[in-house]
Enzyme design. Sequence first.
Site, PDB file in Angstrom:
ATOM      1  N   ASP A 180       7.637 -10.768  10.657  1.00 25.08           N
ATOM      2  CA  ASP A 180       7.941 -10.158  12.089  1.00 25.08           C
ATOM      3  C   ASP A 180       6.958 -10.376  12.967  1.00 25.08           C
ATOM      4  OD1 ASP A 180       6.206  -8.214  10.907  1.00 25.08           O
ATOM      5  OD2 ASP A 180       7.248  -6.458  11.320  1.00 25.08           O
ATOM      6  N   SER A 196       3.791  20.599  10.865  1.00 24.10           N
ATOM      7  CA  SER A 196       4.506  19.553   9.763  1.00 24.10           C
ATOM      8  C   SER A 196       4.932  20.802   8.775  1.00 24.10           C
ATOM      9  CB  SER A 196       3.609  18.446   9.413  1.00 24.10           C
ATOM     10  OG  SER A 196       4.301  18.186   8.081  1.00 24.10           O
ATOM     11  N   GLY A 248       3.599   6.597   1.704  1.00 25.16           N
ATOM     12  CA  GLY A 248       2.567   5.801   0.990  1.00 25.16           C
ATOM     13  C   GLY A 248       3.469   4.607  -0.024  1.00 25.16           C
ATOM     14  N   SER A 286       5.774   6.082   8.527  1.00 19.80           N
ATOM     15  CA  SER A 286       5.275   6.385   9.975  1.00 19.80           C
ATOM     16  C   SER A 286       6.115   5.892  10.854  1.00 19.80           C
ATOM     17  CB  SER A 286       3.998   5.154   9.869  1.00 19.80           C
ATOM     18  OG  SER A 286       3.419   4.881   8.705  1.00 19.80           O
ATOM     19  N   ASP A 299       9.777  -2.094  11.595  1.00 16.15           N
ATOM     20  CA  ASP A 299       9.913  -0.697  10.679  1.00 16.15           C
ATOM     21  C   ASP A 299      10.262   0.223  12.027  1.00 16.15           C
ATOM     22  OD1 ASP A 299       8.743  -2.210   8.709  1.00 16.15           O
ATOM     23  OD2 ASP A 299       6.837  -0.854   8.860  1.00 16.15           O
ATOM     24  N   TYR A 321      -3.786  -6.839   5.356  1.00 20.16           N
ATOM     25  CA  TYR A 321      -2.811  -6.807   6.438  1.00 20.16           C
ATOM     26  C   TYR A 321      -3.134  -7.650   7.489  1.00 20.16           C
ATOM     27  CZ  TYR A 321       1.403  -5.798   9.104  1.00 20.16           C
ATOM     28  OH  TYR A 321       2.603  -5.944   9.941  1.00 20.16           O
TER      29      TYR A 321
HETATM   30  C1  GAF Z   1       4.657  -3.310   7.186  1.00 25.46           C
HETATM   31  C2  GAF Z   1       4.650  -3.528   8.807  1.00 25.46           C
HETATM   32  F1  GAF Z   1       4.613  -2.324   9.315  1.00 25.46           F
HETATM   33  C3  GAF Z   1       5.598  -4.304   9.399  1.00 25.46           C
HETATM   34  O1  GAF Z   1       5.482  -4.607  10.635  1.00 25.46           O
HETATM   35  C4  GAF Z   1       5.992  -5.697   8.468  1.00 25.46           C
HETATM   36  O2  GAF Z   1       4.973  -6.559   8.766  1.00 25.46           O
HETATM   37  C5  GAF Z   1       5.729  -5.399   6.915  1.00 25.46           C
HETATM   38  O3  GAF Z   1       4.669  -4.492   6.532  1.00 25.46           O
HETATM   39  C6  GAF Z   1       5.653  -6.637   6.261  1.00 25.46           C
HETATM   40  O4  GAF Z   1       6.903  -7.487   6.453  1.00 25.46           O
HETATM   41  O5  GAF Z   1       5.721  -2.659   6.995  1.00 25.46           O
END
Ligand code: GAF
Length: 379
Positions: free
Chosen positions: A35, A66, A117, A123, A167, A219
């Site tokens: 993405d 919450s 998690g 999120s 997401d 990441y």
């Molecule tokens: C996580 C990120 F939030 C998404 O944007 C995406 O990059 C994913 O990892 C990997 O495909 O969920």
Amino acid sequence: MSSDLARRFVEVFQSEPEIISAAPGRVNLIGEHVDYNDGFVLPFAIDAVTTAAIRVRSDSKIRIVSQQKPDEVYESKIENLEPKSGPNWTRYLLGVLWALKVKNGVDILVESKVPQGAGLSSSAALECSIGVALNELLNLGYSLSELARLMQQAENEYVGVPCGIMDQSISLMAVEGHALLLDCRDLTVQQIPVNFVGAGLRLLIIDTGVHHELIDGGYAQRRSQCESAAKILGIQSLRDADLELIKKYQMQLSELEQKRARHVITEISRVKKAVAALEANDFVQLGKLITESHISLRDDYNVSSPELDVAVDTSLKNGALGARMVGGGFGGSAIALIKDVDAGMIAREIEKAFKDSGFKPPRFFDSLPSQGARILKTN
Ligand code: GAF
């Protein structure tokens, strides 16, 4: 469900909520880590949602509760919103108020049923449940794709997590019974029917129980490796590359950059093939593509983990048509496309394999493609 939350809202805040909304988590059939490279993804919403009850106040006070921590009331003021301020989980909500430039105070009660998690996007569900409600309540008039960008901005800038757009988009735009083919460059979408039930199949979700945080570094590192590869190749993003171009620049690109680029390029092509497979109800081909995606994420992108590999290998050994890790990786969940009748047997085999490897017990979920964010009730 919404009436329980409304009742609880009155108990906590001594007034009625003005709106109740819900937004789901997701699994991604295929198209992982593409993405943020402007690629194509094919997620679907799961049936687990975050529900939010909200009232806009006449003063500037913010109160957040919450259902998961019912005795804690977080209080702040709208004029005090500062990126990266507030206790961790509240930042996803504060970030939305900040990104939408909300002027008044609000009372918010949330209840999350999306496993946290587990790489199932709890999120985004939290952000989108609030985003969709405020868009309606304050007549902000944002389209779903504009809202998705704002929710991503909340997460990137307020929370400080460098996530892509997948997401939030799926949580907002999902249609029951469909996966969402999303072009992450211009956010155009196509709803692709998914008929696992008709074919006697099910998508098993295996939560490894290994907590993953996008904020942890791996990441962001992958993102910057992709960006630096695109820069060297002289293109806007890796979506514009092909394998020939990588070969041509092999002297300029590091070995890691070549591997990362290879994953992105082959994954985008697998997404397109997966759409064709779904349209032809060719689940054997879909399964093959899902497994190829895992191998690429494991070997070229290096974002799998021992637990994810055991979940995938055990599923495949026991008859799954395809299996792979989903989401950011380094933990979280895997999916396996399996025959419905095999579900119990495969779950038991995975439990056993986890035990034999000394891992903590996995959890299992399954879900059909479900509806995206929605308003449940307005007053
Ligand atoms: C996580 C990120 F939030 C998404 O944007 C995406 O990059 C994913 O990892 C990997 O495909 O969920």
